[in-house]
Design a protein around this motif. Structure first.
Motif, PDB file in Angstrom:
ATOM      1  N   ILE A 234     -19.722  -9.854 -23.543  1.00 11.61           N
ATOM      2  CA  ILE A 234     -19.377 -10.080 -22.141  1.00 11.61           C
ATOM      3  C   ILE A 234     -19.288  -8.775 -21.365  1.00 11.61           C
ATOM      4  O   ILE A 234     -19.758  -8.673 -20.226  1.00 11.61           O
ATOM      5  CB  ILE A 234     -18.048 -10.864 -22.039  1.00 11.61           C
ATOM      6  CG1 ILE A 234     -18.260 -12.313 -22.511  1.00 11.61           C
ATOM      7  CG2 ILE A 234     -17.519 -10.851 -20.601  1.00 11.61           C
ATOM      8  CD1 ILE A 234     -16.983 -13.112 -22.606  1.00 11.61           C
ATOM      9  N   ASN A 235     -18.710  -7.748 -21.979  1.00 14.14           N
ATOM     10  CA  ASN A 235     -18.483  -6.489 -21.261  1.00 14.14           C
ATOM     11  C   ASN A 235     -19.669  -5.541 -21.265  1.00 14.14           C
ATOM     12  O   ASN A 235     -19.900  -4.829 -20.291  1.00 14.14           O
ATOM     13  CB  ASN A 235     -17.247  -5.786 -21.824  1.00 14.14           C
ATOM     14  CG  ASN A 235     -15.959  -6.499 -21.455  1.00 14.14           C
ATOM     15  OD1 ASN A 235     -15.586  -6.563 -20.296  1.00 14.14           O
ATOM     16  ND2 ASN A 235     -15.289  -7.068 -22.440  1.00 14.14           N
ATOM     17  N   LYS A 236     -20.449  -5.545 -22.344  1.00 12.00           N
ATOM     18  CA  LYS A 236     -21.595  -4.644 -22.432  1.00 12.00           C
ATOM     19  C   LYS A 236     -22.907  -5.318 -22.062  1.00 12.00           C
ATOM     20  O   LYS A 236     -23.913  -4.648 -21.830  1.00 12.00           O
ATOM     21  CB  LYS A 236     -21.701  -4.058 -23.840  1.00 12.00           C
ATOM     22  CG  LYS A 236     -20.527  -3.157 -24.199  1.00 12.00           C
ATOM     23  CD  LYS A 236     -20.731  -2.495 -25.561  1.00 12.00           C
ATOM     24  CE  LYS A 236     -19.577  -1.568 -25.900  1.00 12.00           C
ATOM     25  NZ  LYS A 236     -19.774  -0.903 -27.228  1.00 12.00           N
ATOM     26  N   ARG A 237     -22.915  -6.672 -22.016  1.00 13.04           N
ATOM     27  CA  ARG A 237     -24.104  -7.450 -21.652  1.00 13.04           C
ATOM     28  C   ARG A 237     -25.268  -7.135 -22.576  1.00 13.04           C
ATOM     29  O   ARG A 237     -26.413  -6.996 -22.150  1.00 13.04           O
ATOM     30  CB  ARG A 237     -24.504  -7.230 -20.185  1.00 13.04           C
ATOM     31  CG  ARG A 237     -23.402  -7.424 -19.185  1.00 13.04           C
ATOM     32  CD  ARG A 237     -22.673  -8.746 -19.360  1.00 13.04           C
ATOM     33  NE  ARG A 237     -23.539  -9.898 -19.103  1.00 13.04           N
ATOM     34  CZ  ARG A 237     -23.392 -11.089 -19.689  1.00 13.04           C
ATOM     35  NH1 ARG A 237     -22.463 -11.268 -20.599  1.00 13.04           N
ATOM     36  NH2 ARG A 237     -24.208 -12.084 -19.397  1.00 13.04           N
TER      37      ARG A 237
ATOM     38  N   PRO B 283     -25.745 -12.480 -24.565  1.00 13.14           N
ATOM     39  CA  PRO B 283     -25.246 -12.532 -23.184  1.00 13.14           C
ATOM     40  C   PRO B 283     -25.954 -13.634 -22.408  1.00 13.14           C
ATOM     41  O   PRO B 283     -27.179 -13.741 -22.440  1.00 13.14           O
ATOM     42  CB  PRO B 283     -25.593 -11.147 -22.631  1.00 13.14           C
ATOM     43  CG  PRO B 283     -26.738 -10.671 -23.467  1.00 13.14           C
ATOM     44  CD  PRO B 283     -26.573 -11.292 -24.823  1.00 13.14           C
TER      45      PRO B 283
ATOM     46  N   VAL C 147     -25.475 -16.354 -18.667  1.00 14.30           N
ATOM     47  CA  VAL C 147     -24.827 -16.496 -17.362  1.00 14.30           C
ATOM     48  C   VAL C 147     -24.552 -17.972 -17.127  1.00 14.30           C
ATOM     49  O   VAL C 147     -25.448 -18.811 -17.260  1.00 14.30           O
ATOM     50  CB  VAL C 147     -25.710 -15.933 -16.226  1.00 14.30           C
ATOM     51  CG1 VAL C 147     -25.062 -16.192 -14.877  1.00 14.30           C
ATOM     52  CG2 VAL C 147     -25.960 -14.449 -16.425  1.00 14.30           C
TER      53      VAL C 147
ATOM     54  N   PRO D   8     -20.789 -13.898 -16.038  1.00 12.20           N
ATOM     55  CA  PRO D   8     -21.198 -13.448 -17.373  1.00 12.20           C
ATOM     56  C   PRO D   8     -20.444 -14.208 -18.452  1.00 12.20           C
ATOM     57  O   PRO D   8     -19.244 -14.468 -18.334  1.00 12.20           O
ATOM     58  CB  PRO D   8     -20.838 -11.958 -17.371  1.00 12.20           C
ATOM     59  CG  PRO D   8     -19.793 -11.809 -16.326  1.00 12.20           C
ATOM     60  CD  PRO D   8     -20.099 -12.830 -15.275  1.00 12.20           C
TER      61      PRO D   8
ATOM     62  N   ALA E 208     -20.761 -15.411 -23.020  1.00 13.47           N
ATOM     63  CA  ALA E 208     -21.328 -15.078 -24.323  1.00 13.47           C
ATOM     64  C   ALA E 208     -21.548 -16.350 -25.124  1.00 13.47           C
ATOM     65  O   ALA E 208     -20.656 -17.208 -25.203  1.00 13.47           O
ATOM     66  CB  ALA E 208     -20.408 -14.133 -25.088  1.00 13.47           C
TER      67      ALA E 208
ATOM     68  N   LYS F  44     -33.890  -9.315 -20.861  1.00 11.50           N
ATOM     69  CA  LYS F  44     -33.201  -9.144 -19.586  1.00 11.50           C
ATOM     70  C   LYS F  44     -34.214  -8.851 -18.492  1.00 11.50           C
ATOM     71  O   LYS F  44     -35.114  -8.034 -18.660  1.00 11.50           O
ATOM     72  CB  LYS F  44     -32.196  -7.996 -19.678  1.00 11.50           C
ATOM     73  CG  LYS F  44     -31.372  -7.813 -18.401  1.00 11.50           C
ATOM     74  CD  LYS F  44     -30.354  -6.690 -18.559  1.00 11.50           C
ATOM     75  CE  LYS F  44     -29.509  -6.532 -17.294  1.00 11.50           C
ATOM     76  NZ  LYS F  44     -28.529  -5.429 -17.405  1.00 11.50           N
TER      77      LYS F  44
ATOM     78  N   GLU G 110     -30.735  -9.125 -13.396  1.00 10.37           N
ATOM     79  CA  GLU G 110     -29.390  -9.395 -13.900  1.00 10.37           C
ATOM     80  C   GLU G 110     -29.323 -10.732 -14.629  1.00 10.37           C
ATOM     81  O   GLU G 110     -28.243 -11.330 -14.739  1.00 10.37           O
ATOM     82  CB  GLU G 110     -28.375  -9.368 -12.745  1.00 10.37           C
ATOM     83  CG  GLU G 110     -28.226  -8.011 -12.096  1.00 10.37           C
ATOM     84  CD  GLU G 110     -27.835  -6.924 -13.107  1.00 10.37           C
ATOM     85  OE1 GLU G 110     -26.969  -7.185 -13.953  1.00 10.37           O
ATOM     86  OE2 GLU G 110     -28.431  -5.823 -13.043  1.00 10.37           O
ATOM     87  N   GLU G 111     -30.446 -11.189 -15.156  1.00 11.95           N
ATOM     88  CA  GLU G 111     -30.491 -12.451 -15.882  1.00 11.95           C
ATOM     89  C   GLU G 111     -31.078 -12.242 -17.270  1.00 11.95           C
ATOM     90  O   GLU G 111     -31.868 -11.331 -17.491  1.00 11.95           O
ATOM     91  CB  GLU G 111     -31.313 -13.491 -15.121  1.00 11.95           C
ATOM     92  CG  GLU G 111     -30.748 -13.858 -13.765  1.00 11.95           C
ATOM     93  CD  GLU G 111     -31.574 -14.900 -13.049  1.00 11.95           C
ATOM     94  OE1 GLU G 111     -31.030 -15.573 -12.160  1.00 11.95           O
ATOM     95  OE2 GLU G 111     -32.773 -15.059 -13.385  1.00 11.95           O
ATOM     96  N   TRP G 112     -30.700 -13.107 -18.197  1.00  9.68           N
ATOM     97  CA  TRP G 112     -31.217 -13.068 -19.561  1.00  9.68           C
ATOM     98  C   TRP G 112     -31.978 -14.357 -19.828  1.00  9.68           C
ATOM     99  O   TRP G 112     -31.477 -15.451 -19.541  1.00  9.68           O
ATOM    100  CB  TRP G 112     -30.074 -12.903 -20.551  1.00  9.68           C
ATOM    101  CG  TRP G 112     -29.511 -11.524 -20.573  1.00  9.68           C
ATOM    102  CD1 TRP G 112     -29.787 -10.523 -21.455  1.00  9.68           C
ATOM    103  CD2 TRP G 112     -28.579 -10.952 -19.644  1.00  9.68           C
ATOM    104  NE1 TRP G 112     -29.095  -9.381 -21.143  1.00  9.68           N
ATOM    105  CE2 TRP G 112     -28.332  -9.618 -20.039  1.00  9.68           C
ATOM    106  CE3 TRP G 112     -27.914 -11.456 -18.520  1.00  9.68           C
ATOM    107  CZ2 TRP G 112     -27.468  -8.786 -19.350  1.00  9.68           C
ATOM    108  CZ3 TRP G 112     -27.053 -10.627 -17.832  1.00  9.68           C
ATOM    109  CH2 TRP G 112     -26.836  -9.304 -18.254  1.00  9.68           C
TER     110      TRP G 112
END
Length: 218
Positions: free
Chosen positions: A61-64, A86, A88, A93, A95, A118, A121-123
Motif C-alpha cells: 500500500i505504501n510503496k505501490r 498493488p 486501486v 490504493p 493491496a 504500472k 497511476e494505475e496497475w
C-alpha cells in the motif's frame, strides 16, 4: 463509500485464472483488511483487522510495488508465503494478497500467467500471451502490449526464471515473445534483427546469437 463484499468477490473472481486455486486471498485498503477467504494456508486473518507495520500489505500500500516474501509466524501465528499486488479500489490504493504455505515458492514455481504493470497511476494485470516483448531501460523494466507500455518491478533476470518457454532472451536489454516475431533479417553489420508484427525492430546481441538460432531453428 463502503465497498460491498459482493463487489470484492467479483474482483477476485476476475483474477481467478491467475491465482492458484488453493490460495487464501486477502484485500487490504487504507489501514484495514477488508476481505479474506481462507485457502490451504489459513492465517486466521479477520476482516476489519488493522494492517501491521512491516507486513506485506503495509509495504504494498505504501510503496505501490509488488512484494513477494516468506513471512515468519510473528504476525499471524504461522509462517506463510505471500505475494502482494498493488491495486486501486474506488480510486484508493489497496493491496491484493495471495497467501500460500511457506514452502510454496520452492515447491511450485509455475510460469507467469500474467504480469501486473504500472501505467501512470494505475496497475493493470495483462495476460502473458498478449505481451510482445520486455525491455530493460534506464534501470527500469517495461513490457509492451500493442502500442501500450507498462512498467514492472522485476528485472529481466527475475523474469527469465518464470516466463513461459515462448519467451526468448535475445539481448541484455530484451526478452521477446516468439509468436510476436514477424521476420528475421540482418542489418548492415550482419547482426541479426527481429522485426515484430507491430513493426518494432529488436537487435540480437552477439552473446545470445547461438541461443536465438537454436530456439528458432535456423
Amino acid at each position: 463509500m463502503r465497498i460491498t463484499r459482493e463487489t470484492l468477490e467479483q474482483y477476485v473472481s476476475i483474477l481467478g485464472d491467475w491465482i492458484p486455486k488453493d490460495a487464501a486471498i486477502a484485500i487490504a485498503m487504507g489501514d484495514r483488511y477488508i476481505y479474506y477467504v481462507e485457502g490451504i494456508q489459513d492465517i486466521q486473518l479477520i476482516e476489519g483487522q488493522p494492517v501491521a507495520p512491516g507486513s506485506i500489505a503495509d509495504k504494498v500500500i505504501n510503496k505501490r510495488l509488488k512484494v513477494d516474501k516468506v513471512m515468519d509466524n510473528t504476525l499471524f501465528g504461522s509462517p506463510y508465503y505471500g505475494i502482494g499486488y498493488p491495486i486501486v479500489l474506488q480510486g484508493e490504493p489497496a493491496a491484493l494478497l495471495v497467501i500460500l504455505p511457506s514452502n510454496y515458492h520452492v515447491l511450485k514455481q509455475e510460469p507467469f500467467r500474467f504480469l501486473t504493470g504500472k501505467q501512470k497511476e494505475e496497475w493493470c494485470p495483462v495476460p502473458i500471451e498478449e505481451i510482445a516483448y520486455i525491455e530493460s531501460l534506464q534501470k527500469k523494466t517495461w513490457f509492451y502490449v500493442a502500442s501500450e507500455q507498462f512498467c514492472i518491478s522485476y528485472t529481466l533476470k527475475d523474469l527469465q526464471l518464470r516466463l513461459p518457454k515462448t519467451f526468448l532472451r535475445i539481448h541484455r536489454s530484451y526478452i521477446v515473445n516468439i509468436p510476436s516475431i514477424q521476420r528475421i533479417s540482418r542489418d548492415i553489420t550482419s547482426n541479426l534483427v527481429l522485426t515484430l508484427r507491430d513493426g518494432t525492430e529488436l537487435p540480437v546481441g552477439q552473446t545470445y546469437m547461438a541461443d536465438v538460432r537454436k530456439a528458432l531453428g535456423f
